[in-house]
Write an enzyme that holds these catalytic residues in place. Sequence first.
Site, PDB file in Angstrom:
ATOM      1  N   SER A  65      -9.822   2.351   2.859  1.00  0.00           N
ATOM      2  CA  SER A  65      -8.951   3.042   1.951  1.00  0.00           C
ATOM      3  C   SER A  65      -8.067   2.116   1.099  1.00  0.00           C
ATOM      4  CB  SER A  65      -8.029   3.991   2.734  1.00  0.00           C
ATOM      5  OG  SER A  65      -7.170   3.281   3.604  1.00  0.00           O
TER       6      SER A  65
ATOM      7  N   SER B 270      -9.699  -0.250   6.932  1.00  0.00           N
ATOM      8  CA  SER B 270      -9.179  -0.145   5.563  1.00  0.00           C
ATOM      9  C   SER B 270      -8.527  -1.392   5.004  1.00  0.00           C
ATOM     10  CB  SER B 270      -8.182   1.003   5.473  1.00  0.00           C
ATOM     11  OG  SER B 270      -8.883   2.215   5.441  1.00  0.00           O
TER      12      SER B 270
ATOM     13  N   LYS C   2       0.848  -1.197   0.000  1.00  0.00           N
ATOM     14  CA  LYS C   2       0.000   0.000   0.000  1.00  0.00           C
ATOM     15  C   LYS C   2       0.882   1.245   0.000  1.00  0.00           C
ATOM     16  CE  LYS C   2      -3.972   1.924   2.599  1.00  0.00           C
ATOM     17  NZ  LYS C   2      -4.744   1.826   3.858  1.00  0.00           N
TER      18      LYS C   2
HETATM   19  N1  GLN Z   1     -12.741   4.253   6.166  1.00  0.00           N
HETATM   20  C1  GLN Z   1     -12.199   4.692   7.418  1.00  0.00           C
HETATM   21  C2  GLN Z   1     -11.896   6.165   7.370  1.00  0.00           C
HETATM   22  O1  GLN Z   1     -12.131   6.772   6.358  1.00  0.00           O
HETATM   23  C3  GLN Z   1     -11.007   3.875   7.779  1.00  0.00           C
HETATM   24  C4  GLN Z   1      -9.755   4.354   7.159  1.00  0.00           C
HETATM   25  C5  GLN Z   1      -8.592   3.471   7.451  1.00  0.00           C
HETATM   26  O2  GLN Z   1      -8.733   2.415   8.068  1.00  0.00           O
HETATM   27  N2  GLN Z   1      -7.440   3.929   7.052  1.00  0.00           N
HETATM   28  O3  GLN Z   1     -11.446   6.724   8.328  1.00  0.00           O
END
Ligand code: GLN
Length: 521
Positions: free
Chosen positions: A171, A195, A96
């Site tokens: 994400s 994410s 990532k």
């Molecule tokens: N979707 C969540 C957010 O927008 C989690 C993001 C993540 O785990 N990096 O905060």
Amino acid sequence: MSEHSSTDSGDDLICLTAARMAQKLRTGEITSVELTRAHLDRIAAVDGGDHGVHAFLHVSAEEALATAAEVDAVRASGGAAAEALHPLAGVPIAVKDLIVTVGQPTTAASKMLDGWMSPYDATVVTRIREAGMPILGKTNLDEFAMGSSSEHSAYGATRNPWDLERTPGGSGGGSAAAVAAFETPLALGTDTGGSIRQPGALTGTVGTKPTYGSVSRYGAIAMASSLDQIGPCARTAEDAALLHELIAGHDPKDATSLPDEVAPFADAARRDDVAGLRIGVVKQLRGEGNSDGVAARFEDTLDALREAGAEVVEVDCPSFDYALGAYYLIMASEASSNLAKFDGVRYGTRELPEDGPVTIERVMGATRAAGFGDEVKRRIILGTYALSAGYYDAYYGSAQKVRTLIQRDFEAAFDDVHVLVTPTSPVTAFRFGEKLDDPLAMYLNDVATIPANLAGVPGISVPIGLAEGLPVGAQVLAPVREDARTYHVGAVIERLMQGQDGPLWAQVPEPTAAATPTSGE
Ligand code: GLN
């Protein structure tokens, strides 16, 4: 890849689990150069273009092939050096683009870090390099990991291989989509609020959030430091466990790193005993809020577990109702502070004001205005507000109290049951644009994954079937340091829910075929 028309040997190589690839490498049936080249060919075939998956922000063919050739040479030489090779040596991986790498750019999918090259490797990257895993490249994400659809990437969204008109979640949509589309067997993700797990659910793959502190975050660009965790993305629980064993363990460079020995997670993922297991279903995350398809597959999963001999009981976690609110205050507060360093003076690109005097403040302002996207700005503003004098106790302070209550809910639950299960995401993969203009609708995707980050407990998402042709995932949560339980129960669910057509990961439609524009629905 049972539905694929092509039967060339490259396809045969890429449509395997990482465990199987590792075995073929060990026995000399294939070389790492062949395996790595097959993945690079696949990336070239499906990742680019207007309708490509766009899982990668950077592909590093030369470096990956060089690593592969080195591993092949060691293996060919036989003897002690070959014996000493890591079980995953020669198996390619993607990273990532929030995790820093020497020799490959790291952007966090932000204009702010466009073209930036890290002078050092993240600890997890050092470990995969030392194990001889060729790094294929860096995967797409929502900018600075803020989002649930990958649409907030400054470099364009990633497409879901199951339906190229839909998001792969976020994400870490890039890592999950790359695994689902056979562009890589394994990938690294980060999970601050879901994410790794939510994109796993939306792409029919497996994603693990390890116990907080059990995998070093040194070299992961910080989003919310009390919640962030690096973890594996894979096709099966066993594959995720193999990668987890490699990246876990103490790291003096991460102040929150636990001193624990790494447990044999892969052994746990090979267990299939269910009798005697007491499984808790979180009442708050079971019913309304989940789409009909998700709810149906989840209830099927509970039936299958019962039939296999597990005891399934409902567990009340009343504070979970407030988890989303607490998360969006704590996360935004920490993110606003972590991202303060990207100001064009200390870190990040530099933008000069369009007119007027060039003062430090005005350069910082112009840099942050141009360098950050809307979602990042929204969270910085929210977090700065929540932390300001006069509001701190009301918002940040209250959120921290809720966090303690959620930890207590988990403790009470785990006094009674071995693991908790929930749907990973309340919905299946949604269409591009569907939630983009409605931040709250987007945030609601994380309702089931966030409690684990607030409490530091480990969780895994595994596929449990399809709803209207799209993958559904279930999440298994275990007490802190009991990651092995998530692999045990996750693998059991994976096998129970596999169905007659075999594992879900092998059934993804060919992305190039799906890329043909469909007529309006
Ligand atoms: N979707 C969540 C957010 O927008 C989690 C993001 C993540 O785990 N990096 O905060």
